[in-house]
Design a protein around this motif. Structure first.
Motif, PDB file in Angstrom:
ATOM      1  N   LEU A   1       0.819  -1.212   0.000  1.00 55.38           N
ATOM      2  CA  LEU A   1       0.000   0.000   0.000  1.00 55.38           C
ATOM      3  C   LEU A   1       0.852   1.262   0.000  1.00 55.38           C
ATOM      4  CD1 LEU A   1      -2.817  -0.974   2.536  1.00 55.38           C
ATOM      5  CD2 LEU A   1      -2.940  -0.962   0.035  1.00 55.38           C
ATOM      6  N   ASP A   2       2.104   1.151   0.454  1.00 51.26           N
ATOM      7  CA  ASP A   2       2.983   2.320   0.491  1.00 51.26           C
ATOM      8  C   ASP A   2       3.261   2.879  -0.904  1.00 51.26           C
ATOM      9  OD1 ASP A   2       3.125   2.102   3.218  1.00 51.26           O
ATOM     10  OD2 ASP A   2       5.028   1.004   3.224  1.00 51.26           O
ATOM     11  N   ALA A   3       3.080   2.027  -1.924  1.00 51.23           N
ATOM     12  CA  ALA A   3       3.341   2.474  -3.295  1.00 51.23           C
ATOM     13  C   ALA A   3       2.210   3.340  -3.830  1.00 51.23           C
ATOM     14  CB  ALA A   3       3.540   1.267  -4.206  1.00 51.23           C
ATOM     15  N   LEU A   4       1.065   3.358  -3.131  1.00 53.31           N
ATOM     16  CA  LEU A   4      -0.115   4.066  -3.619  1.00 53.31           C
ATOM     17  C   LEU A   4      -0.232   5.462  -3.030  1.00 53.31           C
ATOM     18  CD1 LEU A   4      -2.803   1.232  -3.342  1.00 53.31           C
ATOM     19  CD2 LEU A   4      -1.292   1.747  -5.276  1.00 53.31           C
TER      20      LEU A   4
ATOM     21  N   LEU B   1       0.419  -2.179  -8.227  1.00 50.53           N
ATOM     22  CA  LEU B   1       0.317  -3.393  -7.415  1.00 50.53           C
ATOM     23  C   LEU B   1       0.556  -4.655  -8.236  1.00 50.53           C
ATOM     24  CD1 LEU B   1      -2.720  -2.536  -5.109  1.00 50.53           C
ATOM     25  CD2 LEU B   1      -0.279  -2.321  -4.617  1.00 50.53           C
ATOM     26  N   GLY B   2       0.784  -4.495  -9.539  1.00 53.40           N
ATOM     27  CA  GLY B   2       1.042  -5.649 -10.390  1.00 53.40           C
ATOM     28  C   GLY B   2      -0.172  -6.543 -10.560  1.00 53.40           C
ATOM     29  N   LEU B   3      -1.355  -5.928 -10.647  1.00 52.98           N
ATOM     30  CA  LEU B   3      -2.605  -6.676 -10.730  1.00 52.98           C
ATOM     31  C   LEU B   3      -3.145  -6.669 -12.158  1.00 52.98           C
ATOM     32  CD1 LEU B   3      -4.263  -5.151  -7.538  1.00 52.98           C
ATOM     33  CD2 LEU B   3      -2.922  -7.256  -7.704  1.00 52.98           C
ATOM     34  N   ARG B   4      -3.800  -7.752 -12.549  1.00 47.61           N
ATOM     35  CA  ARG B   4      -4.331  -7.871 -13.912  1.00 47.61           C
ATOM     36  C   ARG B   4      -5.668  -7.159 -14.083  1.00 47.61           C
ATOM     37  NH1 ARG B   4      -2.962 -11.911 -17.583  1.00 47.61           N
ATOM     38  NH2 ARG B   4      -5.155 -12.136 -18.128  1.00 47.61           N
TER      39      ARG B   4
ATOM     40  N   ASN C   1      -3.672   3.078 -12.813  1.00 54.31           N
ATOM     41  CA  ASN C   1      -2.435   3.322 -12.061  1.00 54.31           C
ATOM     42  C   ASN C   1      -2.328   2.401 -10.855  1.00 54.31           C
ATOM     43  OD1 ASN C   1      -1.724   5.362 -13.827  1.00 54.31           O
ATOM     44  ND2 ASN C   1      -2.491   7.013 -12.525  1.00 54.31           N
ATOM     45  N   THR C   2      -3.453   2.186 -10.179  1.00 51.51           N
ATOM     46  CA  THR C   2      -3.472   1.325  -8.999  1.00 51.51           C
ATOM     47  C   THR C   2      -3.135  -0.113  -9.366  1.00 51.51           C
ATOM     48  OG1 THR C   2      -5.132   2.735  -7.933  1.00 51.51           O
ATOM     49  CG2 THR C   2      -4.885   0.493  -7.068  1.00 51.51           C
TER      50      THR C   2
END
Length: 216
Positions: A149-152, A194-197, A189-190
């Motif tokens: 979450l720190d990346a957001l 987070l590397g989500l598809r 962007n989110t």
């Protein structure tokens, strides 16, 4: 044109689904496979937008095929099965699948599923998704995701929270008093950070990071 690959070891099932989808405007079935190994090869060669995979297939089963396809291509996966089992749903979601259908799905629902997943949305209804993911993360917690979450940014955390609650882009836009275009940018962007598809994996991440708890 939405391109589709179908994979099922029962030829009648494959041909029936192919006939339904090919009859729809804007959808084309570009390949059919009789097992998971062939499905992965076809997807890698044809790069369809959507792959429909039976859970139980010879050589490579649908879940293993889904993991390979989701890890190596941008193709969205819908799992098909005759078994209404939560374990299959959980395993499919963790494999990277964007949706889950029973084989007795109605014609209109099948077509809708392909269009929804091709558009980048999750197939499961928000209330079902929340229930499944809440059960999933309660029974199979994953440690170490809180730091992600720190990346957001603070806005992106809000977006993830609302995605986790199953809100659509239009509902998020109304809740945050911004345009849908702005929401789409934040969602993209989110997911990237987070590397989500897709949104299904965003729901999983919202629970696994503790942003949402099963009781919240």
């Amino acid at each position: 044109m939405i391109t589709v690959v179908l994979a099922d070891d029962q030829e009648l099932v494959r041909s029936g689904f192919a006939m339904i989808l090919d009859a729809q405007p804007g959808i084309e079935v570009v390949g059919e496979a009789g097992d998971g190994t062939e499905a992965v090869e076809l997807v890698r060669a044809l790069r369809p937008e959507v792959a429909l995979l039976d859970v139980r297939m010879p050589r490579t089963d649908g879940l293993a095929a889904a993991r390979a396809i989701c890890a190596g291509t941008s193709t969205k996966v819908i799992m098909l099965t005759t078994f209404d089992s939560d374990d299959y749903v959980y395993d499919a979601l963790y494999a990277g699948a964007s949706g889950f259908l029973l084989k007795d799905v109605r014609r209109d629902d099948l077509v809708h599923a392909v269009r929804v997943v091709a558009a980048g949305e999750s197939l499961l209804a928000p209330s079902v998704t929340r229930r499944l993911i809440a059960d999933l993360t309660r029974n199979r917690p994953r440690a170490g995701r809180v730091a992600e979450l720190d990346a957001l940014t603070s806005r992106e955390r809000e977006i993830l929270l609302l995605l986790g609650r199953g809100l659509s882009n239009a509902e998020i836009a109304a809740a945050l008093t911004v345009s849908e275009h702005t929401v789409k940018t934040h969602v993209s962007n989110t997911l990237t950070k987070l590397g989500l598809r897709d949104r299904v994996q965003a729901v999983i991440a919202a629970y696994e990071t503790g942003l949402i708890t099963p009781t919240s």
